[in-house]
Scaffold this active site. Structure first.
Site, mmCIF file in Angstrom:
data_model
loop_
_atom_site.group_PDB
_atom_site.id
_atom_site.type_symbol
_atom_site.label_atom_id
_atom_site.label_comp_id
_atom_site.label_asym_id
_atom_site.label_seq_id
_atom_site.Cartn_x
_atom_site.Cartn_y
_atom_site.Cartn_z
ATOM 1 N N SER A 88 19.453 -64.926 14.560
ATOM 2 C CA SER A 88 20.088 -64.759 13.697
ATOM 3 C C SER A 88 19.536 -65.737 12.850
ATOM 4 C CB SER A 88 21.361 -64.701 13.087
ATOM 5 O OG SER A 88 22.355 -66.280 14.035
ATOM 6 N N THR A 212 23.788 -65.837 10.759
ATOM 7 C CA THR A 212 23.035 -67.263 9.675
ATOM 8 C C THR A 212 23.828 -68.109 10.039
ATOM 9 O OG1 THR A 212 23.259 -65.647 6.939
ATOM 10 C CG2 THR A 212 23.536 -67.940 7.258
ATOM 11 N N THR A 230 18.577 -68.382 7.075
ATOM 12 C CA THR A 230 19.443 -67.095 8.285
ATOM 13 C C THR A 230 17.832 -66.296 8.218
ATOM 14 O OG1 THR A 230 20.217 -65.316 7.597
ATOM 15 C CG2 THR A 230 19.391 -66.432 5.916
ATOM 16 N N ARG A 240 13.991 -57.951 0.783
ATOM 17 C CA ARG A 240 15.852 -58.116 0.317
ATOM 18 C C ARG A 240 15.971 -59.445 0.558
ATOM 19 N NH1 ARG A 240 19.773 -60.177 3.330
ATOM 20 N NH2 ARG A 240 21.654 -58.826 2.798
ATOM 21 N N THR A 263 28.730 -66.505 5.480
ATOM 22 C CA THR A 263 27.229 -65.903 6.245
ATOM 23 C C THR A 263 28.190 -64.719 6.236
ATOM 24 O OG1 THR A 263 28.941 -65.995 7.781
ATOM 25 C CG2 THR A 263 27.194 -67.856 7.596
ATOM 26 N N GLY A 264 27.415 -63.165 7.113
ATOM 27 C CA GLY A 264 28.444 -62.271 5.974
ATOM 28 C C GLY A 264 26.998 -61.016 5.313
HETATM 29 N N1 ASP Z 1 24.216 -63.239 4.831
HETATM 30 C C1 ASP Z 1 23.312 -63.087 5.254
HETATM 31 C C2 ASP Z 1 22.165 -62.377 4.408
HETATM 32 O O1 ASP Z 1 22.818 -61.066 4.296
HETATM 33 C C3 ASP Z 1 23.205 -62.095 6.784
HETATM 34 C C4 ASP Z 1 24.529 -63.173 7.258
HETATM 35 O O2 ASP Z 1 24.766 -64.014 7.164
HETATM 36 O O3 ASP Z 1 24.489 -62.350 8.756
HETATM 37 O O4 ASP Z 1 21.265 -61.829 4.284
#
Ligand code: ASP
Length: 358
Positions: A88, A212, A230, A240, A263-264
């Site tokens: 990740s 992340t 991340t 992106r 994160t997310g």
């Molecule tokens: N926040 C990160 C993103 O959207 C991904 C993650 O945290 O899993 O790139």
């Protein structure tokens, strides 16, 4: 019921967090921690695994010797970035839809109120360090793509292939199973021998498309710094950019208040300026735990108006200038955890699920 009450009392007595959050004992670690009102120096990461623990030990080496929060955060973030097993973050991160690893990272220094970030950076193992240099050695905040790579190379970072065998195999499997109408396909699917199933079945360690790390620290002077790094949403479109390199979304630091990271699903975090929101909530007197929970509720309040059934997958972490802690996730069956290193040693802090069972 009784159990719940005693748990809440324990939490309030220890860290003053929101309902449900607590410090966990760690096997082979230092046991339950009770944090003093001003707990510094301190370093945390949203990575609660073994690599997160190693990262905390590395950052702590700097903090315990009177080093500054920026250096401690960078050192800790680098440990997670170069771990090839971690799919990740950094080296070994899952690639975009074309099989190319594109990394995002941000850095913020509360002492100097400065920030730096890189997005869609390819071939550099430690984007956190590049973001730190953008912060410290340019008058800009965000460099992207080839510009970010050129900047990193100018500073002597070696270009390396970031796609590990493990990540490549996971990507290939995703590609094979993505569509029944394209020409990619695993042999058993092409021959209709087995029902098409998720590629996750073959990679049980990889639970989702997210991942992340946030690293936040306060040094012995009370200065605060943070980093979010991340490989972003796996199999994302080429180019992106997620929330991680966006100051105010994936990260925010205010020396007078604290630090927060996300994160997310980055799209939700960008639209809600979640890390800045958490800082503002703490400024109004909310604890870090409450601030994390408030931010997740704010996102759902907005979604409720347009898509009541959508519960995104986010995990937020925060610290305040007194060294109080917060951690919360949007949904799920398990409480989220983060790694913490302070004068009493390493521990895992367990946060809350804001919308359990969703
Ligand atoms: N926040 C990160 C993103 O959207 C991904 C993650 O945290 O899993 O790139």
């Amino acid at each position: 019921m009784k159990k719940e009450i005693s748990r809440r009392n324990f939490v309030n007595a220890t860290i003053g967090a929101g309902a449900g959050a607590m410090i966990l004992p760690v096997t082979g670690g230092f046991g339950l921690q009770s944090l003093s009102p001003v707990n510094r120096p301190l370093i945390i990461t949203s990575h609660a695994n073994e690599t997160g623990q190693k990262a905390m030990a590395a950052g702590w080496e700097i903090l315990k010797n009177g080093g500054n929060a920026v250096d401690a955060v960078e050192k800790a973030a680098n440990i997670i970035e170069v771990d090839p097993e971690d799919t990740s973050v950094g080296y070994g991160g899952l690639p975009n839809e074309d099989g190319v690893v594109q990394l995002d990272a941000s850095f913020m220094d509360g002492k100097t109120y400065s920030a730096g970030a890189v997005a869609c950076l390819e071939n550099i193992k430690t984007p956190a360090s590049v973001a730190k240099l953008v912060m410290q050695r340019t008058d800009h905040v965000l460099l992207v793509g080839k510009g970010a790579l050129d900047f990193a190379k100018a500073w002597g970072f070696p270009e390396e292939n970031l796609l590990t065998e493990k990540a490549r195999k996971i990507w290939l499997r995703w590609k094979e199973e993505m569509s029944p109408t394209d020409d990619w396909g695993a042999p058993e699917h092409l021959q209709n021998l087995v029902k098409k199933e998720s590629y996750w079945r073959d990679f049980p360690g990889i639970e989702h498309h997210y991942g992340t790390t946030n690293v936040l620290a306060i040094d012995s002077n009370g200065d605060i710094a943070g980093c979010t790094t991340t490989s972003g949403l796996s199999f994302k479109l080429n180019g992106r950019v997620g929330d991680s390199p966006i100051i105010g979304a994936g990260l925010y630091v205010d020396n007078e208040v604290g630090a927060a990271g996300a994160t997310g699903r980055g799209e939700d975090v960008i639209k809600s300026c979640a890390s800045y929101y958490m800082i503002m909530r703490m400024k109004e007197g909310r604890t870090p735990q409450q601030a994390c929970e408030d931010a997740l509720k704010m996102i759902i309040d907005r979604y409720k108006k347009v898509n009541p059934d959508f519960y995104p997958s986010e995990k937020f972490v925060a610290i305040n200038k007194n060294g109080e802690l917060g951690c919360a996730t949007m949904t799920g069956n398990r409480n989220p955890q983060m790694s913490v290193m302070a004068s009493k040693g390493y521990s895992r802090f367990e946060g809350t699920v804001v919308f359990p069972g969703r």
